[in-house]
Design a protein around this motif. Structure first.
Motif, short mmCIF file in Angstrom:
data_model
loop_
_atom_site.label_atom_id
_atom_site.label_comp_id
_atom_site.label_asym_id
_atom_site.label_seq_id
_atom_site.Cartn_x
_atom_site.Cartn_y
_atom_site.Cartn_z
N LEU B 407 0.74 -1.26 0.18
CA LEU B 407 -0.01 -0.08 -0.08
C LEU B 407 1.06 1.24 0.13
CD1 LEU B 407 -2.84 -0.92 2.28
CD2 LEU B 407 -3.03 -0.67 -0.16
N ILE B 408 1.86 1.18 0.69
CA ILE B 408 2.85 2.23 0.85
C ILE B 408 3.40 2.56 -0.69
CG2 ILE B 408 5.03 3.30 1.37
CD1 ILE B 408 4.86 1.74 4.17
N PHE B 409 3.74 1.43 -1.30
CA PHE B 409 4.28 1.37 -2.71
C PHE B 409 3.16 2.15 -3.79
CE2 PHE B 409 4.35 -0.74 -7.10
CZ PHE B 409 5.70 -0.31 -7.15
N LEU B 410 2.13 1.43 -3.48
CA LEU B 410 0.89 2.17 -4.39
C LEU B 410 0.72 3.48 -4.31
CD1 LEU B 410 -2.19 -0.74 -4.63
CD2 LEU B 410 -0.62 0.04 -6.53
N SER B 411 0.54 3.87 -2.80
CA SER B 411 0.27 5.13 -2.47
C SER B 411 1.39 6.26 -3.21
CB SER B 411 0.25 5.65 -1.05
OG SER B 411 -0.72 4.81 -0.65
N LEU B 412 2.63 5.89 -2.98
CA LEU B 412 3.77 6.65 -3.44
C LEU B 412 3.66 6.66 -5.07
CD1 LEU B 412 6.56 5.77 -1.05
CD2 LEU B 412 5.10 7.81 -1.08
N LEU B 413 3.53 5.28 -5.78
CA LEU B 413 3.60 5.27 -7.29
C LEU B 413 2.33 6.22 -7.75
CD1 LEU B 413 4.33 3.80 -9.83
CD2 LEU B 413 2.40 1.97 -9.33
N SER B 414 1.35 6.04 -7.21
CA SER B 414 0.10 6.72 -7.66
C SER B 414 0.30 8.49 -7.59
CB SER B 414 -1.06 6.53 -7.11
OG SER B 414 -1.29 6.79 -5.69
N SER B 415 0.90 8.78 -6.40
CA SER B 415 1.42 10.04 -5.99
C SER B 415 2.22 10.59 -6.99
CB SER B 415 1.68 10.28 -4.47
OG SER B 415 0.76 10.07 -3.54
N THR B 416 3.37 9.67 -7.27
CA THR B 416 4.38 10.08 -8.12
C THR B 416 3.91 10.33 -9.46
OG1 THR B 416 5.65 8.85 -6.89
CG2 THR B 416 6.67 9.81 -8.84
N ALA B 417 2.67 9.57 -10.09
CA ALA B 417 2.21 9.61 -11.33
C ALA B 417 1.47 10.82 -11.35
CB ALA B 417 1.37 8.26 -11.53
N TYR B 418 0.48 11.25 -10.37
CA TYR B 418 0.08 12.50 -10.38
C TYR B 418 0.72 13.68 -10.52
CZ TYR B 418 -4.12 9.61 -9.12
OH TYR B 418 -5.22 8.63 -8.99
N ALA B 419 1.98 13.46 -9.54
CA ALA B 419 2.81 14.63 -9.71
C ALA B 419 3.36 14.84 -10.94
CB ALA B 419 3.93 14.38 -8.73
N ALA B 420 3.84 13.82 -11.72
CA ALA B 420 4.50 13.77 -13.07
C ALA B 420 3.40 14.61 -13.98
CB ALA B 420 4.69 12.44 -13.51
N MET B 421 2.13 14.23 -13.86
CA MET B 421 1.01 14.67 -14.80
C MET B 421 1.04 16.08 -14.58
SD MET B 421 -1.87 12.19 -15.42
CE MET B 421 -2.51 11.95 -13.78
N ALA B 422 1.05 16.45 -13.34
CA ALA B 422 0.94 17.89 -12.72
C ALA B 422 2.24 18.73 -13.37
CB ALA B 422 0.79 17.92 -11.40
N VAL B 423 3.33 18.26 -13.05
CA VAL B 423 4.63 18.76 -13.82
C VAL B 423 4.33 19.09 -15.19
CG1 VAL B 423 7.09 18.75 -14.10
CG2 VAL B 423 5.98 17.89 -11.80
N MET B 424 3.95 18.00 -15.94
CA MET B 424 4.03 18.28 -17.39
C MET B 424 3.01 19.16 -17.70
SD MET B 424 4.57 14.40 -19.10
CE MET B 424 3.77 13.56 -17.74
N LEU B 425 1.86 19.47 -16.85
CA LEU B 425 0.86 20.26 -17.17
C LEU B 425 1.43 21.75 -16.93
CD1 LEU B 425 -2.14 21.22 -17.68
CD2 LEU B 425 -2.40 21.17 -15.33
N ALA B 426 2.39 21.87 -15.95
CA ALA B 426 2.76 23.05 -15.52
C ALA B 426 3.70 23.57 -16.68
CB ALA B 426 3.57 22.92 -14.18
N ALA B 427 4.59 22.56 -17.07
CA ALA B 427 5.58 22.54 -18.14
C ALA B 427 4.82 23.18 -19.41
CB ALA B 427 6.43 21.62 -18.41
N ARG B 428 3.86 22.51 -19.74
CA ARG B 428 2.83 23.02 -20.95
C ARG B 428 2.53 24.58 -20.74
NH1 ARG B 428 2.56 20.87 -25.40
NH2 ARG B 428 3.22 18.46 -25.51
N VAL B 429 2.18 24.83 -19.53
CA VAL B 429 1.35 26.12 -19.46
C VAL B 429 2.56 27.07 -19.57
CG1 VAL B 429 0.54 27.94 -17.63
CG2 VAL B 429 -0.26 25.47 -17.85
N PHE B 430 3.66 26.63 -19.01
CA PHE B 430 4.84 27.69 -19.19
C PHE B 430 5.43 27.89 -20.50
CE2 PHE B 430 6.29 29.93 -15.26
CZ PHE B 430 5.28 29.35 -14.36
N ALA B 431 5.03 26.85 -21.43
CA ALA B 431 5.65 26.83 -22.90
C ALA B 431 4.81 27.69 -23.60
CB ALA B 431 5.74 25.61 -23.51
N ARG B 432 3.79 28.03 -23.17
CA ARG B 432 2.64 28.89 -24.00
C ARG B 432 2.75 30.53 -23.57
NH1 ARG B 432 0.74 25.57 -27.34
NH2 ARG B 432 -0.93 27.00 -28.01
#
Lengths: 246, 711
Positions: B407-432
């Motif tokens: 469960l620790i693994f799953l929580s950290l994995l999903s959180s990291t996946a959400y973080a990666a998505m959010a970072v990519m979104l932020a990067a996209r915003v800044f590229a506009r």
């Protein structure tokens, strides 16, 4: 010789409106070119495209022969940009701002220190260089800003209404600084509403109206073609004629 | 991206941020002051209140005739005083004396009512009594604070005691008043002692054994250790406080570094410097993240010290290592929220706009962390995938030492996946540029999801697709759990891997051939695929599993899965469902869509990332390394041959052979895989040789065959 700045066919649309519609220009080393035009003519958009802040919908920009789209970082290294509404970091001192930008431009710290010392002296900033920028007057801020734009010794200076909102003394100080840079062999493109500045500074003038260049040339040619005795009259005549045509 | 430039931006942003009093207040001063102040205040108040209550003598009224010795038993230890001046109305007094009033019957407690928990103390009073004159009179005396409690001895007490029966006694008290509760408690123990004396006397009088009337001497002992008990108390509010306060630390910097810069006109200054948008967003992102972490750290330290040093007694204690672990768990959640904050705040024109944009986002993200205050909501396979909530529950689980590794693994994995998505979104915003210069932009353009006919996806697209498919597959398979292994497998593979892959590729107009590598395989590629596919499982079973043995439960679960719940299915069906279908679906997604998206990163980054994502998708920390290893091999096959068919073949062989060995015990025993979870040395070495041969054959694939640009 390759012009320091060369642009051709620049187009920028915001929705259905073409703010800039096919602008092309060149600025060579040791030359000051003035970009004049009424509010909304597209001056700021043009200058932002030339500085690589905005991407044109069509057309291209080369700085020192480098395409700003293909090699943006190399091209920007040769460019100093300043606009009337460009601000500095309120909670950093002028020296800190200069050190920050010096490092972003890849300059070594000793070089930054040396250039900063020289600019502080040239632009008479000794009194306020160690104060946070948020506490400076408009004139002091603009001098600090000029130092920021000149710091890395760019080949090209793009200045968007650099004297706007400044008093006469501060304005004149900036104008003299631009002149010094031109004499040092830099290419300068600047936009202004102050016709006397353009008359005093510019080797060549471009008249921009509704996103297009409607006239260009040295001051005497422009005056001769319009039959006017000063740039203000010539400007009003040209812009007025274009306005009545459309 | 140049790390030196990013660090320079981080340094500048942090300098500016730390010179901002508003941020410092929220980040450091507030947590450092708020916990000690609140806790000192509350604890001092509570202690003094408790002390005052304990010191105070309870004043009670006794109505009705008291049997011998009862009054003395009540006032015996001096904690209770009977005030004879508090009288009921004459009607009640006479009714009790003359026996015309009897204690009203109350409805028995329903079977479902649970003792204990909240309101346990009130529950001691029993079900509510219907309105009657005695209740009215007692209520008036207690609520008007003439008495702390009223003891009513009903008329049957005397006769009942004389006949060795049970007399009716009522205690009326006000649960809202601490003094009244205390009086009730003291009365109950005094009456309890009196009753014990009575019973003992009766047992003696009747020659009965001691405890005859007691039956069972019950004692309940709490087995939770002190750390666990305090963990439970802390777990209710600590995760929520940590999450909300650390987010608050990043709130103002996120606005200041984006909308604030736009408002002050400094964004343009930065944009004309030789710095890429990615470097700008990375620098700002790290700066805001560090600020969040400083805030989180200040919170943890302040709270830790307050709890350990200030709170009275040993009721609540928490070890520094637990606090450190809780802080570590905040890393992925702050990574995620910082990126969301930056991406959203970048749209704002000025600071005020930024506050308007971010406040609802903050509420939306932080408030769910409050679930830790609800009893019964725990970290499980479902909640482990809910952003922010998973980390709050994980911290809670850590505090009571109940966090399972998976469960620790799953929580950290999903959180990291959400973080990666959010970072990519932020990067996209800044590229506009439109967004950075104060304008607006379309969401579709922002997400980079415009149709691009004939191309291949970008790395960001591939990673986003992975995150979507991962979440979809995970929740989908949970929903399908009761549907049986076969149905779960088929729906997962077709519905959550194959269908999204085809929809994404067709929907966004990517080239099917190039994106999914749908090319005819070279002969050498097919040979290599057969060699690799038939040996990879054995290298895993004989090598990796020997080094990193998985728990027995996982082995059994996998065997169960490979045998389709042990249902008597023919071998060809096992091969189809376990081998061919997953190979097709998963390969088209991972080695097709994802790998072609990652291709631009270069060979090794693309292969390793693709294999890592493949491993992560298997949602178990124990399967991470084996699936990563197989993922690298499969990715390499496609990279070298340019054909998805090679990896499908190898994947199908790998799964099929593994399933066959579980299916056929004699066969497994014949190669020495029957008795252990891992394979014997000899077949393992043979497999290593075959695998090496496969990799060698791959070298004979003509160069250029895999280059999609040339086809």
């Amino acid at each position: 010789m390759v012009p320091t700045l060369a642009a051709e066919g620049l187009v920028k649309r915001f929705g259905p409106v073409a703010a800039v519609d096919g602008v092309g220009l060149t600025v060579s080393a040791g030359e000051v070119v003035g970009l004049l035009g009424p509010n909304g003519a597209g001056k700021t958009t043009t200058l932002r495209m030339l500085a690589g802040i905005l991407t044109p919908d069509a057309g291209g920009v080369r700085i020192g022969g480098l395409d700003i789209h293909d090699r943006p970082l190399d091209a920007k290294r040769r460019l100093g940009f300043l606009s009337g509404d460009t601000q500095l970091y309120q909670r950093l001192t002028t020296r800190e701002v200069l050190r920050y930008f010096g490092r972003l431009y890849g300059m070594a710290d000793p070089l930054i220190e040396a250039r900063t010392a020289r600019l502080v002296e040239e632009l008479e900033m000794g009194e306020f260089a160690n104060r946070p920028c948020g506490t400076l007057s408009s004139g002091q801020k603009q001098r600090a800003n000029i130092a920021r734009a000149f710091l890395h010794g760019p080949d090209l200076l793009i200045l968007d209404e650099p004297t706007v909102a400044l008093d006469v003394i501060s304005g004149q100080f900036i104008v003299e600084s631009i002149r010094r840079e031109r004499d040092a062999g830099r290419a300068v493109l600047f936009s202004t509403h102050v016709m006397s500045e353009a008359e005093y500074l510019c080797d060549r003038i471009l008249l921009l109206h509704r996103g297009r260049i409607i006239d260009e040339g040295v001051l005497d040619d422009l005056l001769a073609r319009s039959g006017c005795r000063n740039l203000t009259d010539a400007f009003l005549l040209r812009v007025g004629r274009e306005g009545s045509r459309s | 991206m140049r790390p030196r430039v990013v660090l320079e931006i981080v340094r500048k942003e942090l300098t500016e941020t730390l010179r901002d009093r508003r941020t410092l207040m929220l980040m450091i001063a507030l947590p450092v002051l708020i916990y000690p102040l609140l806790m000192i205040g509350f604890s001092k108040l509570q202690v003094s209140q408790l002390e005052a209550t304990a010191e105070r003598t309870s004043r009670i009224a006794v109505w009705g005739a008291a049997p011998d010795g009862l009054r003395e038993a009540i006032v015996g230890d001096g904690k209770i005083a009977i005030d004879g001046g508090i009288r009921p109305s004459d009607a009640v007094k006479n009714g009790l004396e003359q026996g015309t009033l009897t204690r009203p019957e109350v409805a028995p407690r329903s079977a479902g009512a649970r003792p204990g928990g909240q309101g346990a103390r009130q529950a001691a009073a029993g079900p509510p009594e219907p309105d009657n004159p005695v209740l009215e009179a007692a209520r008036a005396a207690v609520v008007e604070r003439r008495a702390d409690a009223v003891l009513v001895l009903w008329p049957d007490v005397g006769p009942a005691l004389a006949a060795a029966g049970a007399g009716s006694v009522s205690i009326y008290f006000d649960s809202v008043r601490e003094d009244s509760l205390e009086a009730q408690s003291r009365l109950e123990s005094a009456l309890g002692a009196y009753r014990a004396g009575l019973v003992a006397e009766r047992e003696r009088a009747h020659g009965l054994v001691r405890g005859f009337a007691l039956g069972l001497d019950v004692r309940a002992t709490n087995v939770a250790r002190e750390a666990r008990r305090s963990g439970q108390i802390l777990g209710l509010f600590l995760p929520f406080l940590l999450v909300t306060m650390s987010l608050l630390g990043g709130f103002y910097p996120a606005i200041d570094l984006t909308a604030g810069e736009k408002e002050r006109g400094t964004m343009q200054t930065l944009l004309c410097a030789p710095v890429s948008p990615l470097e700008i967003v990375a620098g700002k992102y790290l700066a805001v993240w560090v600020t969040s972490l400083i805030a989180a750290f200040a919170n943890v330290v302040s709270l830790g010290i307050t709890v350990m040093r200030i709170l009275p007694g040993d009721a609540i204690s928490v070890s520094p290592s637990t606090l450190l672990l809780a802080f570590a768990m905040l890393l992925p959640v702050t990574l995620f929220i910082t990126a969301v904050f930056l991406a959203v705040a970048a749209f704002a024109k000025d600071f005020k706009d930024g506050q308007n944009f971010l406040t609802p986002v903050y509420m939306l993200l932080a408030m769910p962390a409050g679930v830790t205050m609800l009893r019964g909501i725990e970290l499980n396979a479902w909640t482990a995938f809910v952003p922010v909530v998973n980390i709050a529950l994980l911290i809670k689980a850590l505090l009571i030492s109940e966090a399972a590794p998976d469960l620790i693994f799953l929580s950290l994995l999903s959180s990291t996946a959400y973080a990666a998505m959010a970072v990519m979104l932020a990067a996209r915003v800044f590229a506009r540029e439109q967004v950075l210069l104060g304008g607006r932009d379309s969401l579709r353009a922002l997400l980079g999801f415009e149709r691009q006919t004939g191309g291949t996806p970008s790395p960001a697209f591939a990673l986003t697709a992975f995150a979507l498919v991962l979440v979809l597959a995970f929740y989908g398979s949970l929903l399908l759990q009761s549907a049986g292994t076969m149905a779960t497998l088929l729906v997962t593979e077709f519905g959550f891997f194959l269908a999204p892959t085809l929809l994404l590729v067709v929907g966004f107009g990517f080239s099917l051939t190039r994106t999914l590598s749908l090319r005819r395989p070279p002969l050498a590629g097919l040979v290599a695929a057969i060699l690799i596919g038939s040996s990879a499982w054995a290298v895993v079973a004989g090598g990796l599993l020997r080094l990193l043995p998985p728990p027995e439960s996982l082995v059994r679960a996998l065997e169960q899965l490979l045998l389709l719940d042990g249902a008597p299915a023919p071998l060809w069906l096992v091969w189809l469902v376990i081998g061919v279908i997953p190979a097709m679906s998963e390969e088209l997604f991972f080695r097709g869509l994802v790998l072609s998206g990652l291709r631009r990163l270069g060979m090794w980054p693309a292969l390793l990332t693709c294999a890592l994502l493949f491993a992560l998708a298997h949602s178990s920390v124990y399967r991470l390394i084996p699936t990563f290893f197989i993922g690298v091999l499969l990715s390499w096959l496609v990279w070298k041959t340019g054909s998805i068919w090679t990896s499908i073949l190898a994947h199908a062989l790998n799964n099929g052979i593994a399933a066959t060995l579980v299916y056929s015990k004699p066969l497994a025993a014949a190669i020495g895989a029957g008795t252990h979870a891992y394979l014997g040395w000899k077949p393992t070495l043979a497999a290593v040789v075959v695998l090496a041969a496969g990799l060698l054959v791959l070298r004979y694939v003509p160069p250029g065959v895999a280059d999609p640009e040339k086809q």
